[in-house]
Design a protein around this motif. Structure first.
Motif, PDB file in Angstrom:
ATOM      1  N   THR A  94       0.926  -1.097  -0.013  1.00 58.74           N
ATOM      2  CA  THR A  94       0.109   0.062   0.139  1.00 58.74           C
ATOM      3  C   THR A  94       0.915   1.177   0.183  1.00 58.74           C
ATOM      4  N   ASP A 107      -5.046  -0.604  -2.194  1.00 58.73           N
ATOM      5  CA  ASP A 107      -5.457   0.710  -1.620  1.00 58.73           C
ATOM      6  C   ASP A 107      -5.580   0.641  -0.157  1.00 58.73           C
ATOM      7  N   ASP A 108      -5.896  -0.633   0.425  1.00 59.51           N
ATOM      8  CA  ASP A 108      -5.911  -0.720   1.783  1.00 59.51           C
ATOM      9  C   ASP A 108      -5.194  -2.201   2.546  1.00 59.51           C
ATOM     10  N   ASP A 166       2.577  -2.704   5.836  1.00 57.47           N
ATOM     11  CA  ASP A 166       2.253  -2.499   4.478  1.00 57.47           C
ATOM     12  C   ASP A 166       2.922  -2.979   3.394  1.00 57.47           C
TER      13      ASP A 166
END
Length: 61
Positions: A13, A28-29, A54
């Motif tokens: 991300t 995106d998430d 992430d």
């Protein structure tokens, strides 16, 4: 040529944290990050490893 070991892909991300030179999938998430990592494990016949919250990588052992 048989590819036996190595990093097959990175999923993130935070694109600025992943170096170039490997396949990178941008998410995106966190939910999408985990879904894409899980799917790529099966597709690429590798193992997903969480590097940071992430960034995941798919590794062929």
């Amino acid at each position: 040529m048989i590819f036996e070991k190595g990093i097959l892909a990175a999923i993130t991300t935070s694109p600025r944290k992943v170096p170039s030179g490997i396949a990178v999938f941008h998410c995106d998430d966190e939910e999408e990050l985990k879904l894409v990592s899980s799917n790529l494990e099966y597709i690429l016949d590798g193992i997903a490893h969480e590097v940071t919250p992430d960034v995941f990588i798919i590794v062929k052992h």
